[in-house]
Design an enzyme around this catalytic site. Structure first.
Site, short mmCIF file in Angstrom:
data_model
loop_
_atom_site.label_atom_id
_atom_site.label_comp_id
_atom_site.label_asym_id
_atom_site.label_seq_id
_atom_site.Cartn_x
_atom_site.Cartn_y
_atom_site.Cartn_z
N GLN A 1 -10.69 5.37 9.82
CA GLN A 1 -11.65 5.07 10.97
C GLN A 1 -11.32 5.81 12.24
O GLN A 1 -12.31 6.58 12.80
CB GLN A 1 -11.64 3.59 11.22
CG GLN A 1 -12.96 3.25 12.13
CD GLN A 1 -12.97 1.76 12.35
OE1 GLN A 1 -12.52 0.89 11.75
NE2 GLN A 1 -13.18 1.41 13.97
N CYS B 1 -11.66 3.68 2.46
CA CYS B 1 -10.61 3.91 3.15
C CYS B 1 -9.62 4.96 2.01
O CYS B 1 -9.60 4.55 0.90
CB CYS B 1 -9.92 2.78 3.50
SG CYS B 1 -8.57 1.88 2.45
N GLU B 2 -8.84 5.76 2.84
CA GLU B 2 -8.26 6.57 1.89
C GLU B 2 -6.56 5.95 1.44
O GLU B 2 -6.27 6.50 0.59
CB GLU B 2 -7.77 7.91 2.63
CG GLU B 2 -6.71 7.78 3.84
CD GLU B 2 -6.70 9.13 4.54
OE1 GLU B 2 -7.37 9.97 4.49
OE2 GLU B 2 -5.74 9.24 5.27
N HIS B 3 -6.47 4.77 2.07
CA HIS B 3 -5.27 4.21 1.59
C HIS B 3 -5.42 3.44 0.21
O HIS B 3 -4.33 3.36 -0.59
CB HIS B 3 -4.53 3.18 2.45
CG HIS B 3 -4.42 3.96 3.84
ND1 HIS B 3 -5.18 3.81 4.81
CD2 HIS B 3 -3.65 4.93 4.18
CE1 HIS B 3 -4.51 4.55 6.09
NE2 HIS B 3 -3.77 5.48 5.37
N CYS C 1 -9.96 -3.73 2.76
CA CYS C 1 -8.51 -3.71 2.39
C CYS C 1 -7.81 -4.60 3.32
O CYS C 1 -6.59 -5.08 2.83
CB CYS C 1 -7.99 -2.34 2.24
SG CYS C 1 -7.72 -1.77 4.11
N1 LIG Z 1 -5.06 3.31 11.08
C1 LIG Z 1 -5.90 2.94 10.06
N2 LIG Z 1 -5.11 2.16 9.01
C2 LIG Z 1 -5.97 1.75 8.15
C3 LIG Z 1 -7.29 2.28 7.88
N3 LIG Z 1 -7.58 1.76 6.59
C4 LIG Z 1 -6.61 1.09 6.03
N4 LIG Z 1 -5.49 1.22 6.98
C5 LIG Z 1 -4.30 0.48 6.77
O1 LIG Z 1 -3.40 1.57 6.24
C6 LIG Z 1 -2.05 0.57 5.99
C7 LIG Z 1 -1.58 1.23 4.79
O2 LIG Z 1 -0.24 0.52 4.60
P1 LIG Z 1 0.95 0.30 3.70
O3 LIG Z 1 1.85 -0.59 3.83
O4 LIG Z 1 1.10 1.55 2.91
O5 LIG Z 1 -0.16 -0.39 2.41
P2 LIG Z 1 -0.05 -1.72 1.86
O6 LIG Z 1 1.33 -2.48 1.32
O7 LIG Z 1 -1.30 -1.93 0.80
O8 LIG Z 1 -0.47 -2.44 3.27
P3 LIG Z 1 -1.33 -3.92 3.38
O9 LIG Z 1 -2.66 -3.76 3.83
O10 LIG Z 1 -0.63 -4.53 4.72
O11 LIG Z 1 -0.93 -4.90 2.33
C8 LIG Z 1 -2.64 -0.86 6.09
O12 LIG Z 1 -1.95 -1.36 7.27
C9 LIG Z 1 -4.21 -0.74 6.13
O13 LIG Z 1 -4.70 -1.92 7.03
C10 LIG Z 1 -8.02 3.05 8.97
O14 LIG Z 1 -8.85 3.49 8.88
N5 LIG Z 1 -7.23 3.41 10.02
#
Ligand SMILES: Nc1nc2c(ncn2[C@@H]2O[C@H](COP(=O)(O)OP(=O)(O)OP(=O)(O)O)[C@@H](O)[C@H]2O)c(=O)[nH]1
Length: 262
Positions: free
Chosen positions: A189, A148-150, A219
Site C-alpha cells: 500500500q 498484496c505482493e506478499h 491477508c
Molecule cells: N507494510 C505493508 N505490509 C503489508 C502489506 N500487505 C501485506 N503486508 C504485510 O506483509 C507482512 C509479511 O510478513 P511475513 O512474516 O513475511 O509473512 P506471514 O508469516 O504471512 O505474516 P502474517 O501475515 O503475520 O501471518 C505481513 O505483516 C503482512 O501484514 C502492505 O501493503 N504494506
C-alpha cells in the site's frame, strides 16, 4: 517489471503559489509538459492468457490436492490466468497512456464571460485569462482493488487525491485511471500511494499533490492475524502539501467531511 515509459523532458518549474497571471498561449503552456507516450501497450483482456500461466494454475490445483480435470475445475486454470492477467495489467501501462490529452488550461475571463472555461491548445478564450493557480482539486473515494505482493491476496479500499493546479488541470477520470494502473500490479500500500502522487507530479506539474489511501488487507483478515476490521491508512504529500501544514489540514478536512447528498 519496469514501466515502459519513454524518456520525458525535465518537468517545467511549477509557478509560485501566488504568482501573478501570465499571458501565455495554452499551446505554449501544454508544450512545456512531457509528451504523450506512444510506446506503452495495454493488455487486451479478451485475448488468450499465456499458456505458462494456465499451466501454473493447473499445477497449483494439483498441489493443493485437487483434480484440475474434474468438471467444476475444467476451465478454472484458464479463467484464473485471465483474471490474474487483468489484475496485473498495470505493468503494461504507464500514466502517460491513460492521461493522453486530458490536460486543460483553465481560463477565467476577466469580464463578460460569466463563467469558467477549460480549453485545449489553440482554443479561444474571452478576456484576459487567470492562470497559474486555482484552488485545491480533490477527488475522494476512488475505488481501489489490488493484490498484496506478499501473499497474492486482495486488498481494497479508497483513494483520495488532491492537487493544487499549476498551469493545467487534469481530466478528473484520469485520477482514477492512474490509480488503476498502479493498483493492477503486485503491491504494498505504501508504494502504491507514493506512485500515484509521483505520477501526478510528473504528468501535470501541479504546485502540490496529496494522496491518502485507506484499505482492508485480506491477508490480515482471511488468514494470519485475522483482523477483519483493521484499516490501513497511508499518505503521500508532495510539493506545497509537504511544505504547508494548513494545506494538509484543508485536504484532510475535505476528505473527512460527510459526503454531500448529490
Ligand atoms: N507494510 C505493508 N505490509 C503489508 C502489506 N500487505 C501485506 N503486508 C504485510 O506483509 C507482512 C509479511 O510478513 P511475513 O512474516 O513475511 O509473512 P506471514 O508469516 O504471512 O505474516 P502474517 O501475515 O503475520 O501471518 C505481513 O505483516 C503482512 O501484514 C502492505 O501493503 N504494506
Amino acid at each position: 517489471m519496469a514501466d515502459r515509459r519513454v524518456a520525458a523532458p525535465p518537468p517545467a518549474t511549477p509557478p509560485a503559489r501566488d504568482a501573478p497571471a501570465e499571458e501565455e498561449d495554452p499551446a505554449t503552456l501544454l508544450a512545456g509538459l512531457p509528451p504523450t507516450s506512444a510506446v506503452c501497450v495495454q493488455c487486451d483482456p479478451d485475448s488468450s492468457p499465456p499458456p505458462a500461466l494456465v499451466a501454473a494454475f493447473s499445477a497449483l490445483l494439483r498441489a493443493i490436492g485437487e483434480d484440475p480435470s474434474r468438471e467444476g475445475l475444467r476451465l478454472t486454470p484458464e479463467r484464473a490466468a485471465r483474471a490474474l492477467r487483468f489484475l496485473t495489467s498495470g505493468y503494461a501501462l504507464c500514466p502517460r497512456d491513460v492521461v493522453g490529452d486530458a490536460k486543460f488550461v483553465v481560463d477565467v475571463p476577466s469580464c463578460g464571460g460569466g463563467g469558467m472555461e477549460a480549453r485545449l491548445p489553440g482554443g479561444r478564450g474571452m478576456g484576459a485569462p487567470l492562470r497559474g493557480g486555482g484552488g485545491m482539486v480533490v477527488v475522494r473515494d476512488i475505488e481501489l482493488h489490488s493484490l498484496c505482493e506478499h501473499h497474492l491476496l486482495p486488498f481494497h479500499g479508497r483513494v483520495h487525491v488532491g492537487y493544487l493546479p499549476g498551469a493545467v488541470v487534469l481530466g478528473l477520470s484520469k485520477l482514477a485511471r492512474i490509480t488503476q494502473i498502479f493498483a493492477r500490479r503486485l503491491q504494498i500500500q505504501e508504494r502504491l500511494t507514493q506512485q500515484i502522487a509521483a505520477a501526478l507530479m510528473d504528468e501535470i506539474q501541479p504546485r502540490g499533490v496529496a494522496v491518502v489511501v485507506e484499505c482492508l488487507h485480506m491477508c490480515m483478515a482471511m488468514r494470519g492475524v485475522e483482523q477483519r476490521a483493521a484499516v490501513t491508512t497511508t499518505n503521500a504529500m508532495q510539493g506545497a502539501f509537504a511544505d504547508d501544514p494548513s494545506l494538509r489540514q484543508e485536504f484532510w478536512s475535505s476528505i473527512r467531511t460527510p459526503r454531500s447528498m448529490l
